[in-house]
Design a protein around this motif. Structure first.
Motif, PDB file in Angstrom:
ATOM      1  N   ARG A 156       1.977  50.848  41.690  1.00 34.22           N
ATOM      2  CA  ARG A 156       1.950  51.960  42.637  1.00 34.22           C
ATOM      3  C   ARG A 156       2.414  53.232  41.960  1.00 34.22           C
ATOM      4  NH1 ARG A 156       6.134  51.712  47.421  1.00 34.22           N
ATOM      5  NH2 ARG A 156       7.530  52.303  45.750  1.00 34.22           N
ATOM      6  N   SER A 157       1.788  54.319  42.335  1.00 33.08           N
ATOM      7  CA  SER A 157       2.284  55.652  42.023  1.00 33.08           C
ATOM      8  C   SER A 157       2.629  56.307  43.347  1.00 33.08           C
ATOM      9  CB  SER A 157       1.215  56.493  41.320  1.00 33.08           C
ATOM     10  OG  SER A 157       0.829  55.903  40.105  1.00 33.08           O
ATOM     11  N   ALA A 158       3.704  57.075  43.367  1.00 29.92           N
ATOM     12  CA  ALA A 158       4.082  57.826  44.566  1.00 29.92           C
ATOM     13  C   ALA A 158       4.445  59.232  44.113  1.00 29.92           C
ATOM     14  CB  ALA A 158       5.253  57.163  45.283  1.00 29.92           C
ATOM     15  N   ILE A 159       3.755  60.207  44.690  1.00 29.69           N
ATOM     16  CA  ILE A 159       3.974  61.584  44.276  1.00 29.69           C
ATOM     17  C   ILE A 159       4.103  62.493  45.494  1.00 29.69           C
ATOM     18  CG2 ILE A 159       2.747  61.299  42.088  1.00 29.69           C
ATOM     19  CD1 ILE A 159       0.385  62.782  43.414  1.00 29.69           C
ATOM     20  N   GLN A 160       4.791  63.589  45.292  1.00 29.82           N
ATOM     21  CA  GLN A 160       4.815  64.627  46.326  1.00 29.82           C
ATOM     22  C   GLN A 160       3.569  65.472  46.146  1.00 29.82           C
ATOM     23  OE1 GLN A 160       8.498  66.645  47.298  1.00 29.82           O
ATOM     24  NE2 GLN A 160       7.424  68.611  47.252  1.00 29.82           N
ATOM     25  N   ALA A 161       2.836  65.642  47.220  1.00 32.59           N
ATOM     26  CA  ALA A 161       1.604  66.438  47.185  1.00 32.59           C
ATOM     27  C   ALA A 161       1.637  67.418  48.351  1.00 32.59           C
ATOM     28  CB  ALA A 161       0.388  65.524  47.306  1.00 32.59           C
ATOM     29  N   GLY A 162       1.296  68.623  48.106  1.00 36.27           N
ATOM     30  CA  GLY A 162       1.282  69.611  49.181  1.00 36.27           C
ATOM     31  C   GLY A 162      -0.024  69.577  49.954  1.00 36.27           C
ATOM     32  N   GLY A 163       0.049  69.910  51.213  1.00 33.02           N
ATOM     33  CA  GLY A 163      -1.152  70.075  52.017  1.00 33.02           C
ATOM     34  C   GLY A 163      -1.958  68.826  52.256  1.00 33.02           C
ATOM     35  N   LEU A 164      -1.333  67.753  52.703  1.00 34.95           N
ATOM     36  CA  LEU A 164      -2.078  66.538  53.027  1.00 34.95           C
ATOM     37  C   LEU A 164      -2.972  66.785  54.237  1.00 34.95           C
ATOM     38  CD1 LEU A 164       0.648  63.784  52.531  1.00 34.95           C
ATOM     39  CD2 LEU A 164      -1.170  64.457  50.956  1.00 34.95           C
ATOM     40  N   PRO A 165      -4.054  66.006  54.378  1.00 35.30           N
ATOM     41  CA  PRO A 165      -4.973  66.206  55.510  1.00 35.30           C
ATOM     42  C   PRO A 165      -4.245  66.180  56.851  1.00 35.30           C
ATOM     43  CG  PRO A 165      -5.890  64.629  53.957  1.00 35.30           C
ATOM     44  CD  PRO A 165      -4.483  64.909  53.510  1.00 35.30           C
ATOM     45  N   ALA A 166      -4.653  67.057  57.736  1.00 31.39           N
ATOM     46  CA  ALA A 166      -4.139  67.135  59.114  1.00 31.39           C
ATOM     47  C   ALA A 166      -2.619  67.314  59.150  1.00 31.39           C
ATOM     48  CB  ALA A 166      -4.570  65.914  59.925  1.00 31.39           C
ATOM     49  N   ASN A 167      -2.069  67.908  58.091  1.00 26.32           N
ATOM     50  CA  ASN A 167      -0.617  68.130  57.994  1.00 26.32           C
ATOM     51  C   ASN A 167       0.192  66.848  58.131  1.00 26.32           C
ATOM     52  OD1 ASN A 167      -0.724  70.959  57.573  1.00 26.32           O
ATOM     53  ND2 ASN A 167      -1.200  71.208  59.748  1.00 26.32           N
ATOM     54  N   MET A 168      -0.359  65.751  57.629  1.00 30.60           N
ATOM     55  CA  MET A 168       0.341  64.467  57.662  1.00 30.60           C
ATOM     56  C   MET A 168       1.443  64.437  56.611  1.00 30.60           C
ATOM     57  SD  MET A 168      -0.727  62.409  59.942  1.00 30.60           S
ATOM     58  CE  MET A 168      -1.942  62.665  61.191  1.00 30.60           C
ATOM     59  N   ASP A 169       2.335  63.476  56.760  1.00 31.52           N
ATOM     60  CA  ASP A 169       3.440  63.308  55.827  1.00 31.52           C
ATOM     61  C   ASP A 169       3.140  62.302  54.722  1.00 31.52           C
ATOM     62  OD1 ASP A 169       5.098  65.115  57.241  1.00 31.52           O
ATOM     63  OD2 ASP A 169       5.653  63.526  58.654  1.00 31.52           O
ATOM     64  N   VAL A 170       2.107  61.455  54.915  1.00 29.65           N
ATOM     65  CA  VAL A 170       1.795  60.417  53.932  1.00 29.65           C
ATOM     66  C   VAL A 170       0.300  60.110  53.950  1.00 29.65           C
ATOM     67  CG1 VAL A 170       2.285  58.506  55.544  1.00 29.65           C
ATOM     68  CG2 VAL A 170       2.478  58.118  53.073  1.00 29.65           C
ATOM     69  N   GLU A 171      -0.226  59.820  52.772  1.00 26.69           N
ATOM     70  CA  GLU A 171      -1.599  59.337  52.600  1.00 26.69           C
ATOM     71  C   GLU A 171      -1.560  58.256  51.528  1.00 26.69           C
ATOM     72  OE1 GLU A 171      -6.118  60.976  51.601  1.00 26.69           O
ATOM     73  OE2 GLU A 171      -4.423  62.360  51.472  1.00 26.69           O
ATOM     74  N   ILE A 172      -2.266  57.156  51.762  1.00 25.22           N
ATOM     75  CA  ILE A 172      -2.236  56.018  50.838  1.00 25.22           C
ATOM     76  C   ILE A 172      -3.652  55.562  50.547  1.00 25.22           C
ATOM     77  CG2 ILE A 172      -1.329  53.699  50.391  1.00 25.22           C
ATOM     78  CD1 ILE A 172       0.803  54.269  52.572  1.00 25.22           C
ATOM     79  N   GLU A 173      -3.957  55.362  49.260  1.00 23.45           N
ATOM     80  CA  GLU A 173      -5.248  54.807  48.840  1.00 23.45           C
ATOM     81  C   GLU A 173      -4.994  53.572  47.979  1.00 23.45           C
ATOM     82  OE1 GLU A 173      -6.999  58.055  46.623  1.00 23.45           O
ATOM     83  OE2 GLU A 173      -5.992  57.440  44.788  1.00 23.45           O
ATOM     84  N   ALA A 174      -6.049  52.752  47.810  1.00 24.83           N
ATOM     85  CA  ALA A 174      -5.864  51.495  47.074  1.00 24.83           C
ATOM     86  C   ALA A 174      -7.091  51.150  46.236  1.00 24.83           C
ATOM     87  CB  ALA A 174      -5.595  50.356  48.056  1.00 24.83           C
ATOM     88  N   VAL A 175      -6.830  50.412  45.171  1.00 19.71           N
ATOM     89  CA  VAL A 175      -7.866  49.761  44.361  1.00 19.71           C
ATOM     90  C   VAL A 175      -7.618  48.268  44.517  1.00 19.71           C
ATOM     91  CG1 VAL A 175      -8.825  49.430  42.060  1.00 19.71           C
ATOM     92  CG2 VAL A 175      -7.899  51.680  42.724  1.00 19.71           C
ATOM     93  N   VAL A 176      -8.688  47.531  44.870  1.00 22.73           N
ATOM     94  CA  VAL A 176      -8.555  46.129  45.268  1.00 22.73           C
ATOM     95  C   VAL A 176      -9.538  45.270  44.473  1.00 22.73           C
ATOM     96  CG1 VAL A 176      -8.629  44.567  47.244  1.00 22.73           C
ATOM     97  CG2 VAL A 176      -8.036  46.969  47.591  1.00 22.73           C
ATOM     98  N   SER A 177      -9.083  44.110  44.018  1.00 21.32           N
ATOM     99  CA  SER A 177      -9.959  43.148  43.369  1.00 21.32           C
ATOM    100  C   SER A 177     -10.593  42.254  44.427  1.00 21.32           C
ATOM    101  CB  SER A 177      -9.173  42.274  42.380  1.00 21.32           C
ATOM    102  OG  SER A 177      -9.998  41.268  41.850  1.00 21.32           O
ATOM    103  N   LEU A 178     -11.909  42.161  44.411  1.00 14.86           N
ATOM    104  CA  LEU A 178     -12.612  41.304  45.361  1.00 14.86           C
ATOM    105  C   LEU A 178     -13.186  40.059  44.695  1.00 14.86           C
ATOM    106  CD1 LEU A 178     -14.524  44.011  47.421  1.00 14.86           C
ATOM    107  CD2 LEU A 178     -12.369  42.863  47.994  1.00 14.86           C
ATOM    108  N   GLU A 179     -12.829  39.803  43.459  1.00 13.98           N
ATOM    109  CA  GLU A 179     -13.352  38.637  42.734  1.00 13.98           C
ATOM    110  C   GLU A 179     -12.755  37.359  43.265  1.00 13.98           C
ATOM    111  OE1 GLU A 179     -14.431  39.475  38.408  1.00 13.98           O
ATOM    112  OE2 GLU A 179     -12.529  40.535  38.710  1.00 13.98           O
TER     113      GLU A 179
END
Length: 126
Positions: A103-126
């Motif tokens: 995991r990486s966690a960073i402070q980012a300005g201006g998230l969508p809809a003025n939210m406090d958190v956004e999370i994305e993922a990379v997933v193995s489907l094998e």
């Protein structure tokens, strides 16, 4: 070949992007925020509530692609305020068992809809 992943159990894409894309081996999710499948924005809620909704959205997308949270290889967490890390991490940790993804966690300005958190993922489907 690219396949689009979409589910009504997660927040709908509200722009020119897909909830997820896969080549059959890897799934890449779009960043998920505190937006419910019914379209309710949770921006006025605390970081724990927003994190829970973001992770529920991720879970639904991953399951639609045939995976589970156990298959997550890497997440990126974007925080409007890095001081929310501990509260976010408490919720985040409850979604991943003994072997959490990278995991990486960073402070980012201006998230969508003025939210406090956004999370994305990379997933193995094998």
């Amino acid at each position: 070949m690219k396949e689009i992943i979409s589910t009504d159990k997660a927040a709908s894409a509200v722009g020119a992007y897909s909830q997820g894309t896969t080549n059959g081996d890897l799934l890449f999710t779009a960043g998920q925020i505190g937006l419910t499948p019914d379209g309710d924005l949770l921006g006025d809620e605390d970081i724990e509530t927003q994190t829970t909704q973001a992770l529920d959205n991720l879970t639904a997308i991953i399951e639609e692609a045939g995976g589970s949270l156990d298959d997550v290889l890497k997440t990126t967490v974007f925080l409007a305020d890095i001081d929310d890390f501990d509260a976010m991490n408490e919720v985040y940790g409850s979604y991943f068992d003994d072997e959490p993804p990278a995991r990486s966690a960073i402070q980012a300005g201006g998230l969508p809809a003025n939210m406090d958190v956004e999370i994305e993922a990379v997933v193995s489907l094998e």
